[in-house]
Design a protein around this motif. Sequence first.
Motif, short mmCIF file in Angstrom:
data_model
loop_
_atom_site.label_atom_id
_atom_site.label_comp_id
_atom_site.label_asym_id
_atom_site.label_seq_id
_atom_site.Cartn_x
_atom_site.Cartn_y
_atom_site.Cartn_z
N LYS A 41 -6.40 14.15 49.39
CA LYS A 41 -6.08 13.28 48.37
C LYS A 41 -7.17 12.07 48.18
O LYS A 41 -7.50 11.86 46.95
N ALA A 42 -7.61 11.88 49.06
CA ALA A 42 -8.79 10.90 49.02
C ALA A 42 -10.12 11.22 48.50
O ALA A 42 -10.70 10.77 47.77
N LEU A 43 -10.20 12.65 49.09
CA LEU A 43 -11.36 13.35 48.57
C LEU A 43 -11.46 13.51 47.18
O LEU A 43 -12.23 13.55 46.41
N VAL A 44 -10.31 13.91 46.56
CA VAL A 44 -10.00 14.36 45.21
C VAL A 44 -10.33 13.22 44.37
O VAL A 44 -10.93 13.13 43.42
N GLN A 45 -9.84 12.09 44.74
CA GLN A 45 -10.00 10.84 44.08
C GLN A 45 -11.61 10.38 44.08
O GLN A 45 -11.87 9.67 43.08
N ASP A 46 -12.18 10.50 45.42
CA ASP A 46 -13.49 10.16 45.25
C ASP A 46 -14.45 11.08 44.46
O ASP A 46 -15.21 10.61 43.83
N VAL A 47 -13.94 12.45 44.16
CA VAL A 47 -14.66 13.25 43.33
C VAL A 47 -14.57 12.91 41.87
O VAL A 47 -15.25 12.84 41.01
N ASN A 48 -13.18 12.59 41.51
CA ASN A 48 -12.98 12.04 40.30
C ASN A 48 -13.91 11.08 39.94
O ASN A 48 -14.25 10.89 38.74
N ALA A 71 -20.69 9.52 36.91
CA ALA A 71 -21.88 10.63 36.46
C ALA A 71 -21.94 10.77 34.77
O ALA A 71 -22.83 10.60 34.22
N SER A 72 -20.68 10.79 34.50
CA SER A 72 -20.69 11.08 32.87
C SER A 72 -20.84 9.74 32.08
O SER A 72 -21.51 9.87 30.84
N GLU A 73 -20.38 8.44 32.46
CA GLU A 73 -20.90 7.45 32.11
C GLU A 73 -22.31 7.26 32.26
O GLU A 73 -23.01 6.49 31.32
N ALA A 74 -23.04 7.65 33.35
CA ALA A 74 -24.61 7.18 33.47
C ALA A 74 -25.31 8.04 32.57
O ALA A 74 -26.42 7.95 32.22
N ALA A 75 -24.69 9.34 32.33
CA ALA A 75 -25.44 10.16 31.36
C ALA A 75 -25.28 9.66 29.78
O ALA A 75 -26.01 10.03 28.77
N GLY A 76 -24.66 8.69 29.75
CA GLY A 76 -24.56 8.10 28.50
C GLY A 76 -23.37 8.60 27.68
O GLY A 76 -23.09 8.36 26.21
N LEU A 77 -22.69 9.80 27.93
CA LEU A 77 -21.59 10.18 27.32
C LEU A 77 -20.50 10.07 28.16
O LEU A 77 -20.02 10.68 29.13
N GLY A 78 -19.35 9.37 27.55
CA GLY A 78 -18.06 9.01 28.04
C GLY A 78 -17.37 10.35 27.75
O GLY A 78 -17.83 11.20 26.77
N LEU A 79 -16.47 10.76 28.60
CA LEU A 79 -15.52 11.93 28.45
C LEU A 79 -14.88 12.07 27.15
O LEU A 79 -15.04 12.96 26.31
N GLY A 80 -14.61 10.89 26.66
CA GLY A 80 -13.99 10.75 25.26
C GLY A 80 -14.69 10.90 24.20
O GLY A 80 -14.45 11.62 23.12
N ALA A 81 -15.94 10.66 24.19
CA ALA A 81 -16.92 10.82 23.11
C ALA A 81 -17.37 12.13 23.15
O ALA A 81 -17.55 12.76 22.10
N ALA A 82 -17.65 12.68 24.19
CA ALA A 82 -17.71 14.21 24.21
C ALA A 82 -16.59 15.02 23.74
O ALA A 82 -16.98 16.23 22.98
N LYS A 83 -15.45 14.74 23.80
CA LYS A 83 -14.41 15.63 23.35
C LYS A 83 -14.34 15.29 22.19
O LYS A 83 -14.06 16.23 21.29
N ALA A 84 -14.62 14.06 21.41
CA ALA A 84 -14.77 13.98 19.98
C ALA A 84 -15.76 14.74 19.36
O ALA A 84 -15.66 15.14 18.40
N ARG A 85 -16.93 14.64 19.88
CA ARG A 85 -18.24 15.39 19.36
C ARG A 85 -17.85 16.85 19.37
O ARG A 85 -17.86 17.70 18.11
N VAL A 86 -17.09 17.46 20.33
CA VAL A 86 -16.79 18.77 20.39
C VAL A 86 -15.65 19.21 19.28
O VAL A 86 -16.00 20.04 18.56
N ALA A 87 -14.81 18.35 19.06
CA ALA A 87 -13.70 18.63 17.98
C ALA A 87 -14.36 18.34 16.69
O ALA A 87 -14.06 19.24 15.81
N GLN A 88 -15.38 17.53 16.58
CA GLN A 88 -16.05 17.39 15.07
C GLN A 88 -16.69 18.43 15.03
O GLN A 88 -16.83 18.91 13.51
#
Length: 95
Positions: free
Chosen positions: A26-33, A39-56
Amino acid sequence: MKAEEFNGTAAAVGMSARERLQPDLKALVQDVNAVMRDASEAAGLGLGAAKARVAQTTSKARAQSENMIHRHPWRAVAVVAGVGVMLGWLLSRRG
């Protein structure tokens, strides 16, 4: 020691090992998440922004394809028929 006793002992040991590993997993899964989120924030794309871009992009492509089908229905029929012939040809070569 009989085989039945050994199997029973092995099952008991396996269950206790599972119980010991469960909090670690459980701790490993939390750490991976957390790492994936960072990593997604460091790439400049939040997960929400990526989903919105794909939907658009998907909705825009859908609208464009529907528009083209309404403007050129016979061309759309020809494209679909061509794809069907190609798939039929490829699948017939497989067997």
